[in-house]
Scaffold this motif. Structure first.
Motif, mmCIF file in Angstrom:
data_model
loop_
_atom_site.group_PDB
_atom_site.id
_atom_site.type_symbol
_atom_site.label_atom_id
_atom_site.label_comp_id
_atom_site.label_asym_id
_atom_site.label_seq_id
_atom_site.Cartn_x
_atom_site.Cartn_y
_atom_site.Cartn_z
ATOM 1 N N ALA A 286 -0.370 11.522 9.400
ATOM 2 C CA ALA A 286 -0.637 10.271 8.705
ATOM 3 C C ALA A 286 0.168 9.127 9.306
ATOM 4 O O ALA A 286 -0.329 8.003 9.456
ATOM 5 N N GLY A 287 1.425 9.414 9.682
ATOM 6 C CA GLY A 287 2.249 8.386 10.305
ATOM 7 C C GLY A 287 1.671 7.901 11.616
ATOM 8 O O GLY A 287 1.673 6.704 11.920
ATOM 9 N N VAL A 288 1.156 8.832 12.416
ATOM 10 C CA VAL A 288 0.525 8.456 13.682
ATOM 11 C C VAL A 288 -0.712 7.597 13.423
ATOM 12 O O VAL A 288 -0.962 6.599 14.123
ATOM 13 N N PHE A 289 -1.494 7.948 12.409
ATOM 14 C CA PHE A 289 -2.688 7.176 12.066
ATOM 15 C C PHE A 289 -2.304 5.750 11.682
ATOM 16 O O PHE A 289 -2.911 4.782 12.147
ATOM 17 N N ILE A 290 -1.288 5.609 10.828
ATOM 18 C CA ILE A 290 -0.862 4.280 10.406
ATOM 19 C C ILE A 290 -0.368 3.465 11.596
ATOM 20 O O ILE A 290 -0.681 2.278 11.738
ATOM 21 N N ALA A 291 0.397 4.112 12.473
ATOM 22 C CA ALA A 291 0.930 3.401 13.645
ATOM 23 C C ALA A 291 -0.182 2.873 14.537
ATOM 24 O O ALA A 291 -0.009 1.866 15.228
ATOM 25 N N ILE B 54 0.859 -1.185 0.000
ATOM 26 C CA ILE B 54 0.000 0.000 0.000
ATOM 27 C C ILE B 54 0.893 1.231 0.000
ATOM 28 O O ILE B 54 1.787 1.361 0.851
ATOM 29 N N GLU B 55 0.675 2.121 -0.943
ATOM 30 C CA GLU B 55 1.449 3.358 -1.036
ATOM 31 C C GLU B 55 0.515 4.556 -0.902
ATOM 32 O O GLU B 55 -0.538 4.605 -1.547
ATOM 33 N N PHE B 56 0.905 5.509 -0.049
ATOM 34 C CA PHE B 56 0.160 6.755 0.124
ATOM 35 C C PHE B 56 1.101 7.898 -0.233
ATOM 36 O O PHE B 56 2.210 7.968 0.278
ATOM 37 N N THR B 57 0.667 8.790 -1.085
ATOM 38 C CA THR B 57 1.425 10.008 -1.356
ATOM 39 C C THR B 57 0.667 11.165 -0.718
ATOM 40 O O THR B 57 -0.503 11.402 -1.043
ATOM 41 N N GLY C 164 17.034 5.602 41.088
ATOM 42 C CA GLY C 164 18.142 6.215 40.363
ATOM 43 C C GLY C 164 18.178 5.886 38.897
ATOM 44 O O GLY C 164 19.127 6.261 38.199
ATOM 45 N N GLY C 165 17.131 5.203 38.404
ATOM 46 C CA GLY C 165 17.107 4.777 37.016
ATOM 47 C C GLY C 165 16.736 5.881 36.051
ATOM 48 O O GLY C 165 16.489 7.033 36.431
ATOM 49 N N ALA C 166 16.673 5.520 34.768
ATOM 50 C CA ALA C 166 16.391 6.485 33.701
ATOM 51 C C ALA C 166 15.223 5.993 32.859
ATOM 52 O O ALA C 166 14.914 4.802 32.819
ATOM 53 N N LEU C 167 14.583 6.960 32.172
ATOM 54 C CA LEU C 167 13.421 6.670 31.346
ATOM 55 C C LEU C 167 13.531 7.435 30.040
ATOM 56 O O LEU C 167 13.797 8.646 30.042
ATOM 57 N N VAL C 168 13.320 6.735 28.911
ATOM 58 C CA VAL C 168 13.360 7.345 27.586
ATOM 59 C C VAL C 168 12.058 6.997 26.877
ATOM 60 O O VAL C 168 11.744 5.824 26.679
ATOM 61 N N LEU C 169 11.286 8.023 26.513
ATOM 62 C CA LEU C 169 10.000 7.820 25.853
ATOM 63 C C LEU C 169 9.991 8.530 24.504
ATOM 64 O O LEU C 169 10.423 9.681 24.391
ATOM 65 N N SER C 170 9.458 7.846 23.474
ATOM 66 C CA SER C 170 9.309 8.489 22.173
ATOM 67 C C SER C 170 8.110 7.889 21.459
ATOM 68 O O SER C 170 7.308 7.185 22.058
ATOM 69 N N GLY C 171 8.000 8.209 20.147
ATOM 70 C CA GLY C 171 6.768 7.940 19.427
ATOM 71 C C GLY C 171 5.785 9.067 19.655
ATOM 72 O O GLY C 171 4.580 8.902 19.480
ATOM 73 N N ILE C 172 6.307 10.238 20.022
ATOM 74 C CA ILE C 172 5.506 11.368 20.488
ATOM 75 C C ILE C 172 5.724 12.556 19.563
ATOM 76 O O ILE C 172 6.866 12.941 19.276
ATOM 77 N N LYS D 190 -2.906 1.649 13.417
ATOM 78 C CA LYS D 190 -3.639 0.618 12.681
ATOM 79 C C LYS D 190 -2.831 -0.656 12.442
ATOM 80 O O LYS D 190 -3.410 -1.731 12.270
ATOM 81 N N ILE D 191 -1.511 -0.532 12.368
ATOM 82 C CA ILE D 191 -0.688 -1.712 12.074
ATOM 83 C C ILE D 191 0.424 -1.817 13.104
ATOM 84 O O ILE D 191 0.867 -0.809 13.661
ATOM 85 N N PRO D 192 0.911 -3.030 13.388
ATOM 86 C CA PRO D 192 1.888 -3.213 14.457
ATOM 87 C C PRO D 192 3.337 -3.060 14.017
ATOM 88 O O PRO D 192 4.221 -3.026 14.855
ATOM 89 N N HIS D 193 3.614 -3.004 12.724
ATOM 90 C CA HIS D 193 4.997 -2.981 12.278
ATOM 91 C C HIS D 193 5.297 -1.688 11.530
ATOM 92 O O HIS D 193 4.486 -0.761 11.492
ATOM 93 N N GLY D 194 6.464 -1.615 10.942
ATOM 94 C CA GLY D 194 6.923 -0.361 10.379
ATOM 95 C C GLY D 194 6.540 -0.136 8.935
ATOM 96 O O GLY D 194 5.839 -0.925 8.307
ATOM 97 N N TRP D 195 7.005 0.981 8.407
ATOM 98 C CA TRP D 195 6.727 1.358 7.033
ATOM 99 C C TRP D 195 7.883 2.196 6.514
ATOM 100 O O TRP D 195 8.756 2.624 7.264
ATOM 101 N N GLU D 196 7.879 2.432 5.238
ATOM 102 C CA GLU D 196 8.929 3.212 4.584
ATOM 103 C C GLU D 196 8.399 4.602 4.252
ATOM 104 O O GLU D 196 7.275 4.746 3.759
ATOM 105 N N GLU D 197 9.185 5.642 4.528
ATOM 106 C CA GLU D 197 8.833 7.012 4.150
ATOM 107 C C GLU D 197 9.891 7.530 3.186
ATOM 108 O O GLU D 197 11.080 7.508 3.501
ATOM 109 N N THR D 198 9.456 8.013 2.034
ATOM 110 C CA THR D 198 10.365 8.543 1.026
ATOM 111 C C THR D 198 9.958 9.966 0.674
ATOM 112 O O THR D 198 8.797 10.211 0.322
ATOM 113 N N PRO D 199 10.890 10.925 0.804
ATOM 114 C CA PRO D 199 10.542 12.293 0.409
ATOM 115 C C PRO D 199 10.221 12.383 -1.071
ATOM 116 O O PRO D 199 10.903 11.783 -1.909
ATOM 117 N N VAL D 200 9.169 13.110 -1.411
ATOM 118 C CA VAL D 200 8.814 13.417 -2.798
ATOM 119 C C VAL D 200 8.537 14.908 -2.869
ATOM 120 O O VAL D 200 8.519 15.597 -1.848
#
Length: 287
Positions: free
Chosen positions: A19-24, A7-10, A240-248, A26-36
């Motif tokens: 759009a990336g957040v929406f896809i994330a 599936i390709e979305f332009t 004394g531990g550390a926390l790293v959060l992303s996907g934000i 809906k599906i559990p795995h990754g995708w490819e992003e290519t600048p156009v």
């Protein structure tokens, strides 16, 4: 032989991150992003054709300016497409990501992570992955994390963050609720010679023993779940531990996540930003 649905979305650049957040979601795995020109092309592969058609239909309804194309391909075509796309990626000053067919013997001052592109999120190309790896490298360089410590990688995907941590001398666990991800993560851990330092399992944080604690927790998922499981995450951080959060996203999402954790007594985080995405970091957490 079974086929995959490509599936390709332009989409225009101004809605690409949305759009990336929406896809994330809906599906559990990754995708490819290519600048156009004036935007991005997002490419993803699904084995479940009905699910793929549903995602494509929902995407077209929500993003009416997107050009959505769905085609069937064989697994061999999918692998070759990744080989055409995948290039080495620098993630901060410490790590560099390679596919197996481009891995170089010369380190050039960086720690190499070899990732076989498969149907699991995390090749280093997405800003949240490179942000997390860059942050891990910085934490190690500044001695906030060090060999002998333990980690938990929530939403491990391809295992890329867990592998980076293991190469920094830590040992720990990667969890993912996607059963497709874990075999990929285990294979990548073996390719990178860190399988003895990393345990991979299908599951979420609530599958852990209640007394389990880690010197570092990394979670590269989405803002909503990060807020929902804040208490669970903090319960498993060692003193004394550390926390790293992303996907934000670096807008109201980052404020909402930071404030949710601040309300639980660990203060406000450092923020590292790449494009529209942010990585939140807390060090020396005491509760």
């Amino acid at each position: 032989m079974s086929t995959l649905l490509k599936i390709e979305f332009t989409i225009p650049e101004e809605i690409a991150d949305e759009a990336g957040v929406f896809i994330a979601s809906k599906i559990p795995h990754g995708w490819e992003e290519t600048p156009v020109e004036n935007g991005r092309r997002i490419t993803l592969y699904l084995e479940d054709h009905p699910l793929g058609q549903e995602v494509a239909s929902e995407f077209q309804t929500r993003f009416i300016d997107a050009d959505v194309v769905a085609t069937e391909e064989t697994p061999e075509d999918w692998v070759m497409a990744w080989k055409d796309f995948f290039v080495p990626v620098n993630c901060g000053e410490t790590f560099k990501i390679f596919p197996p067919w481009l891995n170089e013997d010369e380190a050039n001052g960086t720690t190499h992570i070899v990732i076989e592109p498969k149907m699991a999120f995390g090749t280093g190309h997405h800003p949240t992955t490179s942000l997390c790896l860059g942050t891990i490298g910085t934490l190690a360089k500044e001695k906030h994390i060090h060999p002998g410590q333990t980690f938990l990688d929530l939403g491990t995907g391809s295992g890329i963050l867990a592998i980076g941590l293991a190469k920094a001398g830590l040992s720990g666990m990667g969890l993912d609720n996607d059963p497709i991800a874990i075999p990929c993560a285990l294979e990548n851990a073996q390719v990178n010679d860190v399988a003895d330092s990393v345990e991979m399992a299908v599951g979420t944080i609530d599958c852990l023993d209640g007394n389990a604690q880690f010197d570092l927790i990394v979670a590269n998922i989405l803002s909503g779940p990060l807020i929902e499981i804040a208490d669970d995450i903090l319960a498993h951080i060692a003193p004394g531990g550390a926390l790293v959060l992303s996907g934000i996203l670096a807008d109201k999402q980052s404020d909402a996540v930071a404030e949710a954790y601040d309300r639980r007594g660990i203060g406000m985080p450092q923020r590292f930003v790449e494009g529209e995405w942010v990585c939140l970091v807390w060090e020396n957490i005491e509760r």
